[in-house]
Scaffold this active site. Structure first.
Site, PDB file in Angstrom:
ATOM      1  N   SER A 146       0.853  -1.188   0.000  1.00 26.30           N
ATOM      2  CA  SER A 146       0.000   0.000   0.000  1.00 26.30           C
ATOM      3  C   SER A 146       0.884   1.231   0.000  1.00 26.30           C
ATOM      4  O   SER A 146       1.951   1.242   0.644  1.00 26.30           O
ATOM      5  CB  SER A 146      -0.897   0.015   1.246  1.00 26.30           C
ATOM      6  OG  SER A 146      -1.534   1.270   1.378  1.00 26.30           O
ATOM      7  N   TYR A 159      -1.457  -1.609   9.846  1.00 31.93           N
ATOM      8  CA  TYR A 159      -1.624  -1.946   8.428  1.00 31.93           C
ATOM      9  C   TYR A 159      -0.355  -1.649   7.640  1.00 31.93           C
ATOM     10  O   TYR A 159       0.110  -2.482   6.859  1.00 31.93           O
ATOM     11  CB  TYR A 159      -2.806  -1.159   7.874  1.00 31.93           C
ATOM     12  CG  TYR A 159      -3.116  -1.450   6.424  1.00 31.93           C
ATOM     13  CD1 TYR A 159      -3.659  -2.673   6.046  1.00 31.93           C
ATOM     14  CD2 TYR A 159      -2.890  -0.491   5.436  1.00 31.93           C
ATOM     15  CE1 TYR A 159      -3.956  -2.943   4.715  1.00 31.93           C
ATOM     16  CE2 TYR A 159      -3.199  -0.750   4.110  1.00 31.93           C
ATOM     17  CZ  TYR A 159      -3.725  -1.971   3.756  1.00 31.93           C
ATOM     18  OH  TYR A 159      -4.021  -2.235   2.439  1.00 31.93           O
TER      19      TYR A 159
END
Length: 251
Positions: A146, A159
């Protein structure tokens, strides 16, 4: 599930985990459009996975849905077994399965953290391990990180840490595959209008993030699927060991 007999002499075959929704679904349908037979891996949404299979079939392609927890090595091995039995082998593996659970580090539930790491890190490792053992020459492995790894938004510590681990694996695995003619790359999307993203963010934050890239919009699953299709194709085979930030220029 299609019932036609596969042509295993020329067919290229892709496994797409997390293929029932969002970016994974976009990738599965895009690769099917390129002529791949697709194994649509899913965790719990059998109905959504069968919708992808049906959509691929309606477009003239062939796909099959398989349930597999990506962190379960036996389930992942069975998914590869099915791909080999049904279609004759595996050429491309795209691990799009993932979790996004957001909270400040100080408040983060450690049980949630363990589940996130199990899917995002162990899952990437397990799927990659089977891919290394099974892929035919000329194949490709594509994982997902990401752009938040670089953007470092508050609330994304767990995350981003899990996706940083995926990035660390990428070049190492590419080097471990020397002599196999198999590429390994990771795609790191920016904010993308998937169900996962939209559920994890409120409307104000979604609007703020959509305004950040010079292109002034969120990404779409189709945007990311095009990048994956390139990496999986012969045209993208010289790209190896890389993390591609597909984010519209957000910084």
């Amino acid at each position: 599930m299609s019932t036609s007999t596969p042509d295993t002499t020329t067919r290229r075959v892709a496994i797409v985990t997390g293929g029932s929704r969002g970016i994974g679904r976009g990738v599965a349908e895009r690769l099917a459009a390129d002529g791949y037979a697709v194994v649509v891996g899913y965790g719990g949404r059998a109905d959504a996975a069968e919708q992808v299979v049906a959509a691929v079939g309606e477009a003239g392609g062939e796909a099959v849905a398989v349930q597999a927890d990506v962190a379960d090595e036996q389930a992942v091995a069975r998914m590869f077994d099915l791909a080999e039995e049904r279609f004759g082998g595996v050429d491309v593996v795209v691990n799009a399965a993932g979790r996004m659970d957001l909270a400040p580090l100080a408040d983060y539930d450690l049980d949630v953290f363990d589940r996130l790491i199990r899917t995002n890190v162990r899952g990437t490792f397990v799927v990659g391990q089977q891919a290394v053992r099974r892929l035919r020459r000329g194949g490709s492995i594509v994982a997902f990180s990401s752009s938040v790894v670089g953007l470092a938004f508050p609330g994304y510590a767990a995350y981003a840490a899990s996706k940083g681990a995926v990035e660390a694996l990428t070049l190492i695995l590419a080097r471990e595959l020397r002599g196999r003619d198999v590429t390994v790359n990771t795609v790191a999307p920016g904010p993308t209008a998937t169900e996962l993203f939209l559920e994890a963010n409120d409307e104000e934050r979604i609007a703020h993030l959509a305004a950040q890239p010079p292109l002034e919009r969120l990404g779409t699953p189709e945007d990311i699927a095009e990048v994956v299709a390139f990496l999986a194709s012969p045209a993208g085979h010289w790209v190896n060991g890389q993390v591609l930030r597909a984010n519209g220029g957000i910084i």
